[in-house]
Design a protein around this motif. Structure first.
Motif, PDB file in Angstrom:
ATOM      1  N   ASN A  35       0.786  -1.234   0.000  1.00  0.00           N
ATOM      2  CA  ASN A  35       0.000   0.000   0.000  1.00  0.00           C
ATOM      3  C   ASN A  35       0.821   1.289   0.000  1.00  0.00           C
ATOM      4  OD1 ASN A  35      -2.922  -0.392  -0.071  1.00  0.00           O
ATOM      5  ND2 ASN A  35      -2.554  -1.683   1.709  1.00  0.00           N
ATOM      6  N   PHE A  36       2.061   1.248   0.499  1.00  0.00           N
ATOM      7  CA  PHE A  36       2.808   2.493   0.669  1.00  0.00           C
ATOM      8  C   PHE A  36       4.242   2.471   0.156  1.00  0.00           C
ATOM      9  CE2 PHE A  36      -0.259   2.104   4.173  1.00  0.00           C
ATOM     10  CZ  PHE A  36      -1.074   3.187   3.873  1.00  0.00           C
ATOM     11  N   ASN A  37       4.980   1.400   0.388  1.00  0.00           N
ATOM     12  CA  ASN A  37       6.418   1.407   0.115  1.00  0.00           C
ATOM     13  C   ASN A  37       6.799   1.083  -1.318  1.00  0.00           C
ATOM     14  OD1 ASN A  37       6.841   2.092   2.748  1.00  0.00           O
ATOM     15  ND2 ASN A  37       7.469   0.070   3.417  1.00  0.00           N
ATOM     16  N   ASN A  38       6.127   0.134  -1.933  1.00  0.00           N
ATOM     17  CA  ASN A  38       6.510  -0.263  -3.287  1.00  0.00           C
ATOM     18  C   ASN A  38       6.290   0.891  -4.258  1.00  0.00           C
ATOM     19  OD1 ASN A  38       7.043  -2.772  -2.260  1.00  0.00           O
ATOM     20  ND2 ASN A  38       5.212  -3.730  -3.065  1.00  0.00           N
ATOM     21  N   THR A  39       7.239   1.083  -5.149  1.00  0.00           N
ATOM     22  CA  THR A  39       7.115   2.157  -6.144  1.00  0.00           C
ATOM     23  C   THR A  39       6.884   1.601  -7.541  1.00  0.00           C
ATOM     24  OG1 THR A  39       9.521   2.233  -6.419  1.00  0.00           O
ATOM     25  CG2 THR A  39       8.538   3.765  -4.821  1.00  0.00           C
ATOM     26  N   SER A  40       6.981   0.297  -7.684  1.00  0.00           N
ATOM     27  CA  SER A  40       6.705  -0.328  -8.974  1.00  0.00           C
ATOM     28  C   SER A  40       6.129  -1.711  -8.723  1.00  0.00           C
ATOM     29  CB  SER A  40       7.974  -0.428  -9.820  1.00  0.00           C
ATOM     30  OG  SER A  40       8.914  -1.276  -9.185  1.00  0.00           O
ATOM     31  N   GLY A  41       5.570  -2.291  -9.760  1.00  0.00           N
ATOM     32  CA  GLY A  41       5.003  -3.621  -9.647  1.00  0.00           C
ATOM     33  C   GLY A  41       3.493  -3.606  -9.810  1.00  0.00           C
ATOM     34  N   TYR A  42       2.935  -4.786  -9.833  1.00  0.00           N
ATOM     35  CA  TYR A  42       1.518  -4.983 -10.111  1.00  0.00           C
ATOM     36  C   TYR A  42       0.615  -4.261  -9.112  1.00  0.00           C
ATOM     37  CZ  TYR A  42      -2.937  -7.395 -10.655  1.00  0.00           C
ATOM     38  OH  TYR A  42      -4.262  -7.687 -10.827  1.00  0.00           O
ATOM     39  N   THR A  43       0.933  -4.351  -7.831  1.00  0.00           N
ATOM     40  CA  THR A  43       0.000  -3.854  -6.819  1.00  0.00           C
ATOM     41  C   THR A  43      -0.048  -2.336  -6.710  1.00  0.00           C
ATOM     42  OG1 THR A  43       1.634  -4.069  -5.045  1.00  0.00           O
ATOM     43  CG2 THR A  43       0.164  -5.945  -5.424  1.00  0.00           C
ATOM     44  N   VAL A  44       0.930  -1.632  -7.213  1.00  0.00           N
ATOM     45  CA  VAL A  44       0.985  -0.171  -7.072  1.00  0.00           C
ATOM     46  C   VAL A  44      -0.218   0.502  -7.725  1.00  0.00           C
ATOM     47  CG1 VAL A  44       2.286   1.891  -7.712  1.00  0.00           C
ATOM     48  CG2 VAL A  44       3.482  -0.105  -6.822  1.00  0.00           C
TER      49      VAL A  44
END
Length: 91
Positions: A35-44
């Motif tokens: 929800n907050f940390n990832n900056t790329s990828g499917y869930t963003v």
């Protein structure tokens, strides 16, 4: 003896009705990453996510096997027909 446990989880995005299935040893951190940390990828692109369902396993092999099943056509049907209707009243 290994006391780690593995959580298989199903998340839901009400943004477009998307499900995401994964496994982790730290569900709270993983949920925060999605929800907050990832900056790329499917869930963003489908944020925000809610954790819809979890299962606990004491074997990584069992958790991986269950995650793989839930990502198959039969597993996605199980999520849509059994898990999702149970919790969809929450929103």
């Amino acid at each position: 003896m290994n006391l780690d446990c593995f959580t298989v989880y199903v998340m839901f995005s009400s943004k477009n009705g998307t499900f995401y299935t994964g496994f982790t040893t730290n569900l709270i951190k993983r949920f925060h990453d999605h929800n907050f940390n990832n900056t790329s990828g499917y869930t963003v692109k489908y944020r925000p996510w809610i954790v819809l369902y979890t299962e606990i396993y004491y074997s990584k092999c069992e958790a991986v096997s269950r995650e793989k099943f839930l990502k198959t056509g039969f597993g996605r049907d199980f999520i849509k027909k059994t898990i999702f209707p149970t919790y969809s009243i929450l929103w």
